[in-house]
Design an enzyme around this catalytic site. Structure first.
Site, short mmCIF file in Angstrom:
data_model
loop_
_atom_site.label_atom_id
_atom_site.label_comp_id
_atom_site.label_asym_id
_atom_site.label_seq_id
_atom_site.Cartn_x
_atom_site.Cartn_y
_atom_site.Cartn_z
N ALA A 430 0.86 -1.10 -0.14
CA ALA A 430 0.04 0.15 -0.16
C ALA A 430 1.03 1.29 0.01
CB ALA A 430 -1.08 0.07 1.26
N CYS A 431 0.40 2.33 -0.88
CA CYS A 431 1.08 3.53 -0.80
C CYS A 431 -0.14 4.71 -1.05
CB CYS A 431 2.21 3.56 -1.94
SG CYS A 431 1.82 3.71 -3.62
#
Length: 521
Positions: A430-431
């Site tokens: 996740a970013c």
């Protein structure tokens, strides 16, 4: 499991602007394919296109006037409140679009009544309207649902959910039709007038004084996606079918000029890594990779500004522009979106901006060469410090160190274990945007699992806003772990310093291998 997470970065105008820019980027970036499709549609089938087609050209107007803004509104609403937020945001935006069209029609009717020869105003495409209405609609729907959450009698949940969203969407549609549409038309008129004034007074190159430093400090998304992209699309929908605004931020010339100066006049690790960085920046479109080089010597931002101003001036003089946004800012994407009459101008703008940046950077690097050599001899790691500053400026996840083959902070987290008894079957990287760096990290881990003979584990990449609490393991850059944990409190979390080269991946692979013995050859 043990996780490593730095304290969340909070406070400060820079951080707030970054978060605002990230949110705008999250609405725009997933819809870039639709913008590319629209660019191809105009390039091929309008009357001045490569393959004029009167029938297919009729799609151009509805595509930009309805589909693109609604896609952006749906994406923004979905980021906040999943499908329910996206649907209500789309309904609300239709009110804004209808209200804008009605307002323009009234203005044109009044103008023609006063002067039959008066020119009519064209439609205003509600990209800024989408970016305003989407969060209003999604947050308000989420708040309303919270009022009666757990208070609905069993068997009536679907009835209440459907009617509440429909009724509230209708209310927002009416609000969008009147005050919001009128206000957004005023905002668009003001912004368009400001850009027109800059063009008419030949001051548009001065925008580089803001844009180039903003890029280095990760503040450009708010400018690019909040102002330049909506106004650029508005211009590109006009008679010229192109806009110079798409090139203000995306021009790869200044970045590659800076990196080439390091190739010739740099020292140590910066010089050794600059050739690869130049290729990634120019052809891959990852502008972020040159930011640490500018941060090594902040005076180099002057070189970037000079190059940026040169590129803008060239495009103004050559009347060149792009049909749609170039994303990522690769020379390939730039030429793919270049208008048919603008190839020479765009090519010259990239070449000259790179040359000017190279020349100014050369002066700066040569003037401090002795000092830099002495610092290197004393053991100072200028590039490593710049990479750390780059990550701090971004407020978290940055893939630059890994792309340059430099991971100065990896050892700091190597001691943090990943051991857990829970079976890992659904792993997510996740970013902020859910693209780019997280996709690269997911690819790295996926390949490691494949080499270990493990084929039944899902490894995906998502934006933090889209995380759900049915994920087994979430891998984030350490500054983003706290935000990810809020979205997935029941998941296991692993923090890394960069997504491309972390010892944590081997620990994850070993743990998964121990849990999936039947997969092993």
């Amino acid at each position: 499991m043990t996780t490593t997470s730095a304290p969340a970065t909070t406070g400060g105008a820079r951080v707030r602007v970054q978060r605002f820019g990230t949110f705008l980027s999250g609405m725009i970036m997933p819809n870039i394919p639709a913008l590319i499709a629209w660019g191809l549609l105009t390039a091929l089938f309008i009357d001045v296109g490569w393959l004029p087609n009167e029938q297919l050209a009729t799609i151009v107007g509805p595509f930009i006037h309805y589909l693109l803004p609604i896609l952006i509104a749906y994406t923004g609403g979905h980021m906040i409140y999943q499908v329910r937020g996206g649907v209500v945001a789309s309904i609300a935006l239709m009110g804004v679009i209808g209200g804008s069209d009605y307002l323009i029609a009234q203005i044109n009717a009044a103008a023609l009544a006063a002067n039959p020869d008066a020119s009519e105003l064209g439609q205003v495409h509600m990209f800024i309207g989408a970016m305003i209405m989407a969060p209003i609609a999604a947050y308000s729907m989420k708040w309303l649902d919270g009022l009666w959450d757990g208070k609905i009698r069993p068997g009536f949940e679907m009835l209440v959910n459907m009617f509440s969203a429909g009724i509230w969407g209708f209310v927002l549609l009416i609000i969008g039709f009147y005050p919001v549409a009128w206000a957004i038309n005023g905002i668009m008129s003001l912004l368009s007038g400001a850009v027109g004034w800059l063009v008419d007074t030949n001051l548009l190159p001065l925008t580089s004084i803001i844009i180039e430093p903003a890029k280095v400090f990760f503040l450009n998304n708010a400018i690019n996606h909040g102002v330049l992209t909506p106004l650029g699309i508005e211009q590109a929908a006009g008679e010229s079918h192109k806009s110079i605004l798409f090139l203000l931020e995306a021009n790869p010339g200044p970045g590659v000029g800076l990196l080439l100066a390091f190739v010739v006049f740099g020292i140590g690790a910066a010089r050794a890594s600059a050739p690869g960085a130049a290729i990634i920046q120019f052809f891959g479109g990852i502008h972020e990779i040159y930011f640490p080089y500018a941060l090594m010597k902040p005076t180099l931002i002057i070189a970037l500004i000079a190059g940026g101003m040169t590129g803008v001036t060239t495009n103004m003089l050559m009347d060149s522009g792009l049909r749609a946004p170039a994303a990522p800012g690769s020379i390939i994407a730039v030429f793919a979106q270049t208008a048919s009459d603008s190839y020479l101008g765009v090519a010259l703008s990239v070449l000259l901006s790179a040359a000017v940046t190279f020349f100014v950077s050369m002066i700066i690097l040569r003037s401090s060469r002795k000092k830099d050599l002495a610092a290197e001899a004393a053991g100072e790691d200028a590039l490593g410090a710049a990479l750390a500053a780059n990550a701090a400026n971004k407020g978290g996840e940055s893939r630059v160190g890994s792309l340059l083959g430099t991971d100065s902070a990896t050892s700091a987290t190597a001691s943090s274990g990943v051991a857990t008894a829970a079976k890992l079957e659904n792993i997510v990287f996740a970013c902020d945007a859910g693209m780019g760096s997280s996709a690269m990290g997911a690819s790295v881990l996926r390949n490691k699992l494949k080499k270990a003979g493990i084929t039944d584990v899902s490894v995906k990449n998502l934006a933090i806003a889209n995380l759900t609490d049915d994920i087994d393991l979430v891998i984030t850059q350490k500054e983003l772990t706290d935000r990810a944990r809020q979205k997935t409190p029941n998941a296991q979390h692993v923090s890394v310093d960069n997504f491309m080269n972390s010892p944590k991946y081997d620990e994850v692979v070993n743990q998964v291998a121990a849990q999936h013995p039947t997969d092993q050859a």
